[in-house]
Design a protein around this motif. Sequence first.
Motif, mmCIF file in Angstrom:
data_model
loop_
_atom_site.group_PDB
_atom_site.id
_atom_site.type_symbol
_atom_site.label_atom_id
_atom_site.label_comp_id
_atom_site.label_asym_id
_atom_site.label_seq_id
_atom_site.Cartn_x
_atom_site.Cartn_y
_atom_site.Cartn_z
ATOM 1 N N SER A 116 1.169 -1.003 0.315
ATOM 2 C CA SER A 116 0.230 0.142 0.061
ATOM 3 C C SER A 116 0.784 1.396 -0.084
ATOM 4 O O SER A 116 2.239 1.274 0.416
ATOM 5 N N LEU A 117 0.151 2.339 -0.796
ATOM 6 C CA LEU A 117 0.707 3.583 -0.195
ATOM 7 C C LEU A 117 0.630 4.840 1.062
ATOM 8 O O LEU A 117 0.827 5.826 1.131
ATOM 9 N N ASN A 118 -0.299 3.698 1.313
ATOM 10 C CA ASN A 118 -1.247 5.006 2.323
ATOM 11 C C ASN A 118 0.279 4.715 3.467
ATOM 12 O O ASN A 118 0.761 3.911 4.012
ATOM 13 N N PRO A 119 0.884 6.070 3.576
ATOM 14 C CA PRO A 119 2.126 6.036 4.858
ATOM 15 C C PRO A 119 2.206 5.157 6.088
ATOM 16 O O PRO A 119 3.185 4.506 6.754
ATOM 17 N N ALA A 120 0.556 4.944 6.959
ATOM 18 C CA ALA A 120 0.863 4.170 8.320
ATOM 19 C C ALA A 120 0.481 3.070 7.413
ATOM 20 O O ALA A 120 1.235 2.626 8.654
ATOM 21 N N LEU A 121 0.884 2.312 6.847
ATOM 22 C CA LEU A 121 1.591 1.330 6.258
ATOM 23 C C LEU A 121 2.411 0.034 5.591
ATOM 24 O O LEU A 121 2.935 -0.634 5.224
ATOM 25 N N ASN A 122 2.852 2.174 4.809
ATOM 26 C CA ASN A 122 4.255 1.725 3.738
ATOM 27 C C ASN A 122 5.458 2.208 4.824
ATOM 28 O O ASN A 122 5.552 2.725 4.778
ATOM 29 N N GLN A 123 5.201 1.221 5.641
ATOM 30 C CA GLN A 123 6.124 0.484 6.381
ATOM 31 C C GLN A 123 7.263 -0.213 5.972
ATOM 32 O O GLN A 123 6.876 -1.628 6.003
ATOM 33 N N PRO A 124 8.538 0.117 6.248
ATOM 34 C CA PRO A 124 9.358 -0.996 6.074
ATOM 35 C C PRO A 124 9.016 -2.537 6.451
ATOM 36 O O PRO A 124 8.216 -2.972 7.851
#
Length: 244
Positions: A116-124
Amino acid sequence: MKKFIRQLIEKAGYTVFKTAYAPKQMDVILDIRRLVPLSSVQVIFDVGANVGETVCWLRGAFPHAHIVAFEPVKATFNELERRVGHLPNVTLLNVALGEQPKVEVMHLQRYSGHNSLNPALNQPSPTGQSEEVQVETAQNIAKKLALPRIDFFKIDTQNYEIPVLAGAVDYLPTTTFIYAEMGFEKAGEATNFFALHEFLSRHGFAFFGLYELSHHEDGRLYYANALFINPARLRAPVRGAATA
C-alpha cells in the motif's frame, strides 16, 4: 420433481433462489444487473489488480467492457501479465493511482495484496525490500487512453482508496459504480467506510450495499466490499461503447 430436488438440495445445507428473487447484497454482479444492462458498463478500472483474480472475474461478468488494470509492483505486475495479458480488451499498466502524479517508494510486504502507499501501512517489512513506483491519476490515464468515461471502479488498495478517487474527480460525474474494500475500524488496513461514504456523498454517490462481509470473533464487523452508485448515471441514457 422440482420440489423433490429442492428438498434434497436444502437437506445438503444449501438454499436455492430463482435469480429474479435472490436477496440483494448476495451477489454484486446480480445487483448491478438489476440496476443497468451489463452491456452499459463499458470501461472498468481495476485498481490494485494484484495477480489478476479480479481481472478474470470482471472479464467474465462484463465480456464487452474494456478493463484497465493497475499494479505498481514490478514482480506482481509480471505475474499479472503472465496470467491475464492474453485476455481480449484488457490493458495492463505498471503504475499506481493516486491524487497526483509522483514517484513513491513502496515497501514490499510478504503478501503482495498487503502492499500500500498509505503512509501508515507503507512501512519497512521483514522482507527488507522496497522499490520506486510510478503514481498517476485516474483522470490522466483515462485521457491518455481517450476514454470518454470510467463506468466502474473496482478498488482494493489497502487504505488508499480516497487518494485514488481524488485523482479521478473529473470523471466521477460520469462514473456509475464504485466497488471497494472497506474497513469499519477508525484506523486499519482498509479504508474506513464512513470516510469514503462522506467523500463519495460529496460527489453525488449513494451507498448501495455490502458484500463478502468478515467479522471479528466477538461479532463486530471487520471489513467488507462496498458498492456505491451514482443515481444520476442510473437515469442517464446508455451511450455507445468506448474503445481504446
